[in-house]
Design a protein around this motif. Structure first.
Motif, short mmCIF file in Angstrom:
data_model
loop_
_atom_site.label_atom_id
_atom_site.label_comp_id
_atom_site.label_asym_id
_atom_site.label_seq_id
_atom_site.Cartn_x
_atom_site.Cartn_y
_atom_site.Cartn_z
N TYR A 231 -9.98 49.09 -8.13
CA TYR A 231 -8.64 48.62 -8.45
C TYR A 231 -7.68 49.79 -8.65
CZ TYR A 231 -4.70 47.14 -11.27
OH TYR A 231 -3.43 46.97 -11.75
N PHE B 249 -6.64 51.35 -5.28
CA PHE B 249 -5.71 50.55 -4.47
C PHE B 249 -4.36 50.38 -5.16
CE2 PHE B 249 -9.46 48.25 -2.23
CZ PHE B 249 -9.70 49.40 -1.50
N GLU C 263 -0.71 51.62 -3.84
CA GLU C 263 0.43 50.70 -3.81
C GLU C 263 1.63 51.30 -4.54
OE1 GLU C 263 0.64 46.79 -6.10
OE2 GLU C 263 0.15 46.09 -4.09
N SER D 166 -0.52 51.09 1.64
CA SER D 166 -1.48 49.98 1.62
C SER D 166 -2.87 50.54 1.41
CB SER D 166 -1.43 49.21 2.94
OG SER D 166 -1.96 50.01 4.00
N ALA D 167 -3.80 49.66 1.10
CA ALA D 167 -5.19 50.09 0.91
C ALA D 167 -5.77 50.69 2.18
CB ALA D 167 -6.04 48.91 0.45
N THR E 299 -4.40 39.78 -3.14
CA THR E 299 -3.35 40.35 -2.29
C THR E 299 -3.89 41.41 -1.35
OG1 THR E 299 -2.72 42.09 -3.88
CG2 THR E 299 -1.63 39.95 -4.09
N GLN E 300 -5.01 42.04 -1.74
CA GLN E 300 -5.62 43.07 -0.91
C GLN E 300 -6.63 42.51 0.09
OE1 GLN E 300 -4.71 46.32 -0.95
NE2 GLN E 300 -3.19 45.83 -2.52
#
Length: 377
Positions: free
Chosen positions: A181, A184, A188, A193-194, A344-345
């Motif tokens: 988490y 990522f 963000e 983006s990841a 969302t990811q």
């Protein structure tokens, strides 16, 4: 005086739940989920032998670190045995390993961390209690001489780096946990983006050793490794979970849904033991430090220094009975924050959130607090 009252309540609650219960493996006659009796009914029936602990053997998973410290403390204080519970602690390496054991039916419950968010959508488990509270230490580090640190703090984020210096970096850390988490969410915050970073999932110890020997660009880590990096000028704290998430990381206590529905008194009794252990850990730093350092060394193979333990005590705490009755954080909030972010990811299903929220079951805490309130009168 307060400690004596708590001890008395633990013993009385154990009697209320366990009076008349056998220490054998005799099952309840009904297999259908039973409605939880009211506190008054439970106490009265318990005294007459109507409400009984199941006598079943409970296998509860834990990690030899701050996430599950209270579980081992409850065991070693003899609280489970005193309550008439047959509990075996199954030690596993990390949150993903606990999830695997839960899904495989190898353990009945787990003192887990953020990783529990991945099993709740299965609808096979209840989140029955908030656990360890992490204010710091779940952090992201870079080498001080790296381009990420040299870029300075990005705009008003408070985090070192820039889109240009972070894009394409390799971040090491435990997968399916706070470190993923952090990686990522940090990307963000940099407007990336990841997919624009590379996250390499590794065990905590492996990731730390790889990072300090020159591998990867950043490290998402946890105590005691974050404590060591924090005191070394060769490394710089880039971002922290608490800042990225807007609040502390609150760990989880998970129980198999079918078992919890079938044996609600067992679950309440288990929670009584673990929250009593948490209360003692939260209110006695000396005893906590001495116990934790010995446990981490003897059962985890990790040698904590006095400085490491002081840092852990500063950054990590536990629920007291008083705080449990008047919580400062919404119940299961870490699961909600993590679930929404992971969705969302694309790391969990788009429809996972309703199932995660449905698994956040506060009824066992309600029963526990009602029992205790009734016993205090």
């Amino acid at each position: 005086m307060k400690r004596n009252l708590n001890l008395a309540l633990v013993s009385i609650l154990a009697l209320c739940l366990a009076t008349g219960c056998s220490r054998t493996n005799e099952k309840q006659e009904t297999t259908a989920p039973a409605a939880a009796p009211t506190p008054t009914e439970s106490a009265a029936e318990g005294e007459s032998g109507g409400v009984k602990l199941s006598g079943r053997h409970w296998k509860i998973g834990g990690q030899v670190r701050q996430t599950s410290l209270y579980l081992y403390y409850a065991r070693d204080l003899g609280l489970f045995e005193e309550a008439g519970l047959d509990v075996e602690i199954v030690t596993l390496a990390n949150g993903p390993a606990l999830n695997e054991a839960l899904n495989a039916g190898e353990i009945d419950a787990a003192a887990n961390g953020m990783a529990a968010v991945y099993v709740l959508p299965t609808e096979n488990f209840y989140y029955v209690g908030d656990a360890t509270i992490n204010f710091g230490g779940q952090s992201l580090y870079a080498r001080t001489d790296s381009e990420v640190v040299k870029a300075g703090v990005y705009q008003d984020t408070g985090y070192y780096g820039s889109p240009e210096t972070v894009k394409g970096t390799t971040i090491l850390g435990l997968g399916a946990g706070p470190q993923q988490y952090i990686a990522f969410a940090y990307a963000e915050a940099m407007g990336l983006s990841a997919d624009e970073i590379e996250f390499v999932a590794m065990d905590h110890a492996q990731a730390y050793e790889a990072f300090i020997t020159g591998q990867g660009d950043l490290l998402g880590t946890t105590p005691p490794y974050s404590n060591t990096l924090e005191s070394d000028p060769a490394y710089t704290l880039v971002a922290d979970y608490t800042d990225l998430a807007g609040g502390p990381l609150v760990d989880s206590f998970i129980v198999g849904k079918e078992l919890a529905d079938q044996y609600p008194d067992d679950v309440v009794a288990i929670l009584n033991c673990v929250y009593e252990a948490m209360d003692r850990l939260a209110t006695d730093d000396g005893a906590r430090g001495e116990y934790a350092m010995k446990l981490y060394k003897d059962e985890g193979g990790t040698n904590y220094s006095e400085e490491d333990m002081a840092s852990e005590i500063k950054n990590v705490t536990f629920w007291t009975w008083e705080n449990l009755e008047n919580p400062a954080y919404p119940y299961g909030n870490t699961m909600k924050v993590m679930g929404n972010f992971l969705m969302t990811q694309g790391l969990i299903e788009d429809d996972a959130m309703p199932r995660i929220e449905a698994a956040l079951n506060h009824s066992f805490i309600d029963r526990l607090l009602e029992y205790r309130a009734g016993l205090e009168k």
